[in-house]
Every structure is written in structure tokens, then in C-alpha cells.
Design an enzyme around this catalytic site. Sequence first.
Site, PDB file in Angstrom:
ATOM      1  CE  LYS A  78      -3.996   1.738   2.694  1.00  0.00           C
ATOM      2  NZ  LYS A  78      -4.860   1.430   3.858  1.00  0.00           N
ATOM      3  CB  SER A 153      -8.272   2.999   2.940  1.00  0.00           C
ATOM      4  OG  SER A 153      -7.375   2.435   3.885  1.00  0.00           O
ATOM      5  CB  SER A 177      -8.436   0.190   5.726  1.00  0.00           C
ATOM      6  OG  SER A 177      -9.224   1.345   5.806  1.00  0.00           O
TER       7      SER A 177
END
Lengths: 467, 48
Positions: A78, A153, A177
Site C-alpha cells: 500500500k 482503504s 481497511s
Amino acid sequence: VTDDWTIASLAEAIAGGRISPLEITRECLDRTARLGPRLRAFITVDEERALATARTLTDELASGRRRGPLHGVPLAYKDLCRIAGLPTSCGTATANYFVTDIECTAVVRLRAAGAVTLGSLNMSELAVGPFGDNAHHGDVENPRSPGHCAGGSSSGSAAAVAAGLALGTLGTDTGGSIRLPAACCGVVGLKPTYGRVSRAGVMPLSWSLDHVGPLARTVGDVALLLEAIAGHDPHDATSSRRPPPRLAGIDDGARGMRVGVPENFFFEGLAPAVEGAVRGTVGMLERLGATVKWMRVPDPAPLVGAAQIISSCEGATIHGRLLRERPDELQPVVRTRLDVGLHVSAVDYLQAMRVRSRAARVFIREVFREVDLLVAPVIPEPALLWVEAKAGSPGEVARRMGRFSRLTRPLNALGLPALSLPCGTSPDHRPLAVQIVGRPFDEASVLRLARACERETAWTSARPSPA
Amino acid sequence: MDERERQVTTAVADLAAVIERVGADLSLAEEPSGFTLALEAGSPTESQ
């Protein structure tokens, strides 16, 4: 070359000389080049260095050296993990938003275990938002269900695994997330216990609620990644001094495990497909020899409010400069959520922290004296169509975001390990998922129950899509 | 006050009301750091 590898099967094939790190890295990069423009899973593809690393790892293997259990396995992270040599945008409009001297400890550990870094993955702006939309880098497409949100997310982290662009990824989870995108994209995602995996070198959203964890196609793969990244880190003050979890027993099956199913909160307002799939999983666990008990759990609702205060205050503190100096760069919903934190009183923030402390003590004591694990839905409904997720005013979108993540957020406040496991599909083929929650630092039992489910079903054996 | 500012004001007031309600009966001894202790005390080694 097949696109049907798991980390476990690939690592074995690499060690056995059936495929080289260079071959599999090329395959992942080719696939990313082919599917990338449609999926938007990556923010930065680090092709040159990935190939150079893969060549080195291939040469090392030829000379009898194997760095670790992930030697030659291509992974991606990420875009809030600080990776040496790459910008870290954190999903914002600023390429180098997060600057720190410390490289992400989890990435360093995966590299030491032999992994190849493919690049950094798309995400919701500043890790705020459960759908995976991003005005700067594009909305992440759901590989398993085109037209639907990938979840956020850690949207790129789940989509990259589901599409076979990377064998495994790292995400972060402040309110769901990791688990939400894993559920939307039909992959496995683990939020470990708070303190189990170092947050050093990872952009914070909320120091008290942030967790770093792995996503992969199978439970076994998630266990492999957790083993590599868990353990104390002197760079993270909240890092536990406990030794990394022992995961040798995750194939021991569900027999004898005491599984609780919450009667309250977690089954309220579910889409019929979600409820049916989770109840089906519970029935399967009983057939596998687990003792299932439907039970009332201490009400998690107060935790949702407390967590909202904690995350908004800490988020506004961390990202206050961006909020003050360049607010127009932020997506409206992100700006509003952070702005709330600027106006909450210090007394209310500290009260929220105290509420959380009491709730965690009571929840852990009451629940885990009766059962070893909890099983619950991850999301009240399957992945939404993008047009549905983004429709309406910022206020309406914010309320929709709250509903979408209401079942994951309490587990962040409680700090408990929680894993999202695929458990079927809706009639229109959208992935469905179940959440397995364990005692603090008992990731081993969470993974064992998930592995028992996985062995009985084909839920995690789906090939990457689209082909 | 624009729509966004109204949303922020409403959200802050709602959160303040929630925390006042759920925190009303907290013991004086309850500390923010009690969370970490709860995790350690509830882990398998200590509880099983």
C-alpha cells in the site's frame, strides 16, 4: 507459466527450480501492464528494480543461496508504506507526501525473507474511506465484480491479489481497511492484534487504531506473510514484545474449537445474501466439529463513537498541515472527516480513550471466557456499484461509509485479531465474506479456523480474475 | 456557514453527546492506557 500460484506453491516451485524469481516477476509485471489501466491497482510500478532484484535472487538460487521462505515471491505494498527509492503519496495529490528516514519495517522484513517489491498500491486518500475511490489516482476497479467498488482503504492491495498482479500485499486497517477490500474482492485479509506488527515507516492515520497486515489469496499465504512481518520492533513504541505467533498448528482443523456467533449488533440490517452465507459458514463449522454458541456480546455500539472521536482527532493532528494549508486538495468527504477532529475537545478525546479501555477489558473478559473465537459478517452488504457508492451529497456519502464499515470498526477499537475470509458469492456473483475474531495475540486460532473453512470449500481457490 | 461547515458542527455535537452518554459511569480509576493492559491480560498465555 501459470497464473494460478499461491505464495506457498510458488515458493516451493522456486526452491525446486521449476520457475525462477525472474520468470514470475516478469509475469506479474506483464499482467500489471495489461490490466493496470483498467484496474488502477498500482500507483507506482517499480519495474526496473523489481527485475534487477529478481535477477539477483535467481542468481543466488543458482549458487545455492535462499534468503528465506519468500525467496523470489513478488509482493506489493500500500502506498503509505515507506519503501526506499519510491515516493509515498498516501493516496494524496502529493507524490512525496510521507517522508521519513525509517523504511517500513514490514517491507524490510519481507525483503529479508526474499520477496521482490513490485511497487506501491493505490488506496483511499490518506487511508480514509471504505470504498476505494481516489480522485487523484483513480478509483480501483473490483477485479471479481466489474463496475463495483474494490473496498477501501487498501483497495489496490486487495485488487492486486484478486487480479494476480502480486502474490501478496500489505495493507493497513484503522476501521476495516484490510478486511473491507479483502471482502469486496474475494481474497483473505488479516488485521493482526494491535501491537503484533510494527507500524514503523507507515503513514499514520490514527496511532491508537492503525494496524498493518497482509492480504493474499489463501489463509496459508496470509500466515506465511504474518510470520515474516510479526514481532517486536524498537522503532514502534506500541510494538508488543511478545515473540511472533507460532502458526505450525493452523492445519489442525476446527474440531474442539469453541466458536461464538454474536446475536446482537453484527447481524442487524444485513443483506439476505450476506446473512445466508455467514449462517452457512457457521453450519459448516458445526459439521467440522467446532462447538458453536449463539451469544450476546457486550454492545460494540459505544465503541464505534469512541473510535470515531479517536481517529478524527489523531487524523487531524497528523494531517493538520495539509488540512490547514491545502484543504482544497482533499476529497470533500476526507476533508470533512478530518475537520471534525479539529473541533473535538481534548476532554472528549480522552474520554473516548477511557471508554475504549473499559470496553476492551469487558469485551475480552465476557466473550473469551465462553468461546475461543467469534464469527460475524464483515460488511452488511456485498460490494456496491460505484455509482451507488458515490451518489449524493458528501453527508450522504459519509453516512453510507459509516454503514459499510460498521461491523469492522469495533474490532479496531478492541485491538483484536480479525480475518476476512471469502464465504461465497451473491446471486449476482459479488464476493461475500465472513470475519473471524480471536483473543488478543491469538492469530494462530483465527488462522486455524479460517484454514479449516478453506479446506472444506473452494472459496479461496478462485483463480485470479480477470484472466 | 456552508453545507460542509454545518456537517462538521453537527458531527462534533453528535460525537460529544455520544461520549458524554457512554462515558458517564466511567470509574475514576479508568485510564486511557488501560487498553494495552486489557490486551495483554486477555491473551492466551494469561487466560488459558
